[in-house]
Scaffold this motif. Structure first.
Motif, PDB file in Angstrom:
ATOM      1  N   LYS A 121      -1.293 -19.484  10.816  1.00 39.46           N
ATOM      2  CA  LYS A 121      -0.052 -19.792  11.627  1.00 39.46           C
ATOM      3  C   LYS A 121       0.001 -20.928  12.390  1.00 39.46           C
ATOM      4  O   LYS A 121      -1.059 -21.042  13.323  1.00 39.46           O
ATOM      5  CB  LYS A 121       0.082 -18.226  12.288  1.00 39.46           C
ATOM      6  N   VAL A 122       1.034 -21.660  12.575  1.00 36.00           N
ATOM      7  CA  VAL A 122       1.049 -22.952  13.405  1.00 36.00           C
ATOM      8  C   VAL A 122       2.080 -22.850  14.407  1.00 36.00           C
ATOM      9  O   VAL A 122       2.234 -23.597  15.285  1.00 36.00           O
ATOM     10  CB  VAL A 122       1.024 -24.018  12.440  1.00 36.00           C
ATOM     11  N   ARG A 123       2.846 -21.546  14.477  1.00 28.33           N
ATOM     12  CA  ARG A 123       4.056 -21.376  15.401  1.00 28.33           C
ATOM     13  C   ARG A 123       3.774 -20.206  16.241  1.00 28.33           C
ATOM     14  O   ARG A 123       3.520 -18.924  15.588  1.00 28.33           O
ATOM     15  CB  ARG A 123       5.011 -21.603  14.837  1.00 28.33           C
ATOM     16  N   GLY A 124       4.351 -20.097  17.475  1.00 33.41           N
ATOM     17  CA  GLY A 124       4.441 -18.901  18.228  1.00 33.41           C
ATOM     18  C   GLY A 124       3.105 -18.111  18.640  1.00 33.41           C
ATOM     19  O   GLY A 124       2.067 -18.574  18.587  1.00 33.41           O
ATOM     20  N   ASP A 125       3.337 -16.944  19.002  1.00 33.46           N
ATOM     21  CA  ASP A 125       2.120 -16.190  19.673  1.00 33.46           C
ATOM     22  C   ASP A 125       1.003 -15.941  18.795  1.00 33.46           C
ATOM     23  O   ASP A 125      -0.197 -15.783  18.979  1.00 33.46           O
ATOM     24  CB  ASP A 125       2.630 -15.008  20.226  1.00 33.46           C
ATOM     25  N   ASP A 126       1.331 -15.787  17.210  1.00 33.83           N
ATOM     26  CA  ASP A 126       0.419 -15.787  16.255  1.00 33.83           C
ATOM     27  C   ASP A 126      -0.359 -16.923  15.977  1.00 33.83           C
ATOM     28  O   ASP A 126      -1.138 -16.925  14.945  1.00 33.83           O
ATOM     29  CB  ASP A 126       0.793 -14.934  15.119  1.00 33.83           C
ATOM     30  N   ALA A 127       0.158 -18.093  16.432  1.00 34.14           N
ATOM     31  CA  ALA A 127      -0.641 -19.466  16.089  1.00 34.14           C
ATOM     32  C   ALA A 127      -1.925 -19.503  16.228  1.00 34.14           C
ATOM     33  O   ALA A 127      -2.581 -18.830  17.180  1.00 34.14           O
ATOM     34  CB  ALA A 127       0.010 -20.607  16.949  1.00 34.14           C
ATOM     35  N   THR A 128      -2.579 -20.054  15.447  1.00 35.52           N
ATOM     36  CA  THR A 128      -3.991 -20.302  15.384  1.00 35.52           C
ATOM     37  C   THR A 128      -4.299 -21.040  16.889  1.00 35.52           C
ATOM     38  O   THR A 128      -3.466 -21.728  17.221  1.00 35.52           O
ATOM     39  CB  THR A 128      -4.722 -21.187  14.376  1.00 35.52           C
ATOM     40  N   HIS A 129      -5.448 -21.029  17.527  1.00 32.86           N
ATOM     41  CA  HIS A 129      -5.832 -21.597  18.711  1.00 32.86           C
ATOM     42  C   HIS A 129      -5.566 -22.920  18.792  1.00 32.86           C
ATOM     43  O   HIS A 129      -5.084 -23.552  19.609  1.00 32.86           O
ATOM     44  CB  HIS A 129      -7.401 -21.194  19.140  1.00 32.86           C
ATOM     45  N   LEU A 130      -6.062 -23.644  17.593  1.00 31.89           N
ATOM     46  CA  LEU A 130      -5.795 -25.182  17.683  1.00 31.89           C
ATOM     47  C   LEU A 130      -4.073 -25.619  17.654  1.00 31.89           C
ATOM     48  O   LEU A 130      -3.816 -26.428  18.518  1.00 31.89           O
ATOM     49  CB  LEU A 130      -6.331 -25.643  16.056  1.00 31.89           C
ATOM     50  N   PHE A 131      -3.523 -24.751  17.101  1.00 31.21           N
ATOM     51  CA  PHE A 131      -2.036 -25.465  17.336  1.00 31.21           C
ATOM     52  C   PHE A 131      -1.434 -24.563  18.673  1.00 31.21           C
ATOM     53  O   PHE A 131      -0.190 -25.249  19.054  1.00 31.21           O
ATOM     54  CB  PHE A 131      -1.070 -24.620  16.015  1.00 31.21           C
TER      55      PHE A 131
END
Length: 183
Positions: A121-131
């Motif tokens: 996941k790259v967007r929102g609350d579930d995005a990975t830490h990196l993103f």
């Protein structure tokens, strides 16, 4: 041996771990699973002190031919320390349902040799830490193949839309600025 002497090595390990964490920029804290491999990538261990291009990818996106340009960029600058991290994502509904198909597109169809992760996941609350950190420092990806140029200290120095090709002069200038950044 008294119990307190056993505590000394444990404390030394603890504090050396804190020192290493302090040297690791927030952006690179954590790990991500490598695409179609049984290993995880410790982002700090692998990329700390290196200039980076981080890009969210999608196998079935109209921008997927940019894989070729990203690979050419990586080949051009890898001897100067540049690392490229591709992070597949289905956030925009254009990624394969399984990693095998993603790997085929990246490795077979486009000859990618730079680091690719399993889909994240790259967007929102579930995005990975990196993103999450990339978004805090600049903005969330607006679409697939959104590109971030990161200096050796782990700071985003520029970000580019999907429309910006990897051979774009402004993009190349940002990459060269990241390469010139001091550790």
């Amino acid at each position: 041996m008294p119990m307190r002497w056993l505590a000394v090595p444990a404390l030394l390990m603890f504090f050396s771990g804190l020192a290493q964490a302090a040297e690791c920029p927030e952006l690179l804290q954590g790990s991500l699973p490598k695409l179609r491999a049984k290993e995880s990538i410790d982002l700090c261990q692998r990329f700390a002190g290196k200039p980076l291009v981080v890009v969210n990818t999608a196998s079935f996106c109209g921008f997927a031919p940019q894989f070729k340009g990203l690979e050419a960029l990586y080949q051009r600058y890898k001897d100067q320390g540049l690392e490229v991290i591709g992070v597949p994502s289905n956030d925009f509904r254009q990624e394969a349902k399984d990693g095998a198909e993603t790997a085929k597109v990246c490795y077979v169809n486009y000859g990618v040799t730079f680091t690719m992760t399993e889909p994240q996941k790259v967007r929102g609350d579930d995005a990975t830490h990196l993103f999450k950190v990339l978004a805090e420092q600049s903005s969330s990806p607006k679409w697939n193949f959104y590109k971030y140029v990161v200096d050796r200290q782990g700071n985003v120095i520029a970000n580019f839309s999907s429309l910006t090709k990897p051979d774009n002069p402004e993009f190349i200038e940002a990459v060269e600025k990241a390469l010139a950044s001091k550790r």
